[in-house]
Motif scaffolding. Structure first.
Motif, short mmCIF file in Angstrom:
data_model
loop_
_atom_site.label_atom_id
_atom_site.label_comp_id
_atom_site.label_asym_id
_atom_site.label_seq_id
_atom_site.Cartn_x
_atom_site.Cartn_y
_atom_site.Cartn_z
N UNK A 196 0.73 -0.97 0.01
CA UNK A 196 0.08 -0.07 0.01
C UNK A 196 0.78 1.33 -0.21
N UNK A 197 1.93 1.09 0.73
CA UNK A 197 2.82 2.42 0.84
C UNK A 197 3.43 2.60 -0.65
N UNK A 198 3.81 1.53 -1.21
CA UNK A 198 4.54 1.63 -2.65
C UNK A 198 3.82 2.30 -3.72
N UNK A 199 2.26 2.05 -3.33
CA UNK A 199 1.22 2.61 -4.31
C UNK A 199 0.88 4.02 -3.97
N UNK A 200 1.01 4.40 -2.71
CA UNK A 200 0.96 5.97 -2.32
C UNK A 200 1.88 6.68 -3.20
N UNK A 201 3.42 6.09 -2.84
CA UNK A 201 4.44 6.91 -3.37
C UNK A 201 4.49 6.98 -4.93
#
Length: 109
Positions: free
Chosen positions: A1-6
């Motif tokens: 999820x953090x990768x998608x946000x970045x």
């Protein structure tokens, strides 16, 4: 999820850089159009310079509102003022965020 946000942030930053570069491109293109129009029609006649600016802007894909282009001649020379906005965020034909730009030049006789 953090990768998608970045990823979304990175795409947003790249898009803002692109939109900013296009706004700068429109400024330099219109500046060149103004100088060409003044050199082509001289520094004393306002109407032909204004028409040349409007035609050249439309030909380059920068359709300007005729009311936002002002050219005036006086005893000292010629002054040109353009105002326009560059869209940054447009969704379904509606512009939500735009950058106001202006160009003011004076040419002595």
């Amino acid at each position: 999820m953090k990768t998608l946000g970045l990823l979304f942030v990175a795409v947003g930053v790249l898009y803002l850089l692109y939109a900013g570069a296009m706004a700068v491109w429109s400024y330099f293109t219109l500046s060149s159009i103004v100088e060409d129009a003044v050199w082509e029609h001289g520094r004393s006649a306002a109407a032909p310079v204004r028409e040349r600016i409007l035609r050249a802007a439309a030909a380059s894909g920068l359709n300007r509102d005729e009311q936002q282009v002002s050219v005036a001649a006086d005893e000292r020379g010629l002054s040109v003022r353009l105002r326009w906005t560059w869209p940054i965020v447009t969704y379904q034909g509606t512009t939500w965020v735009e950058v106001p730009l202006s160009l003011e030049r004076s040419f002595a006789r």
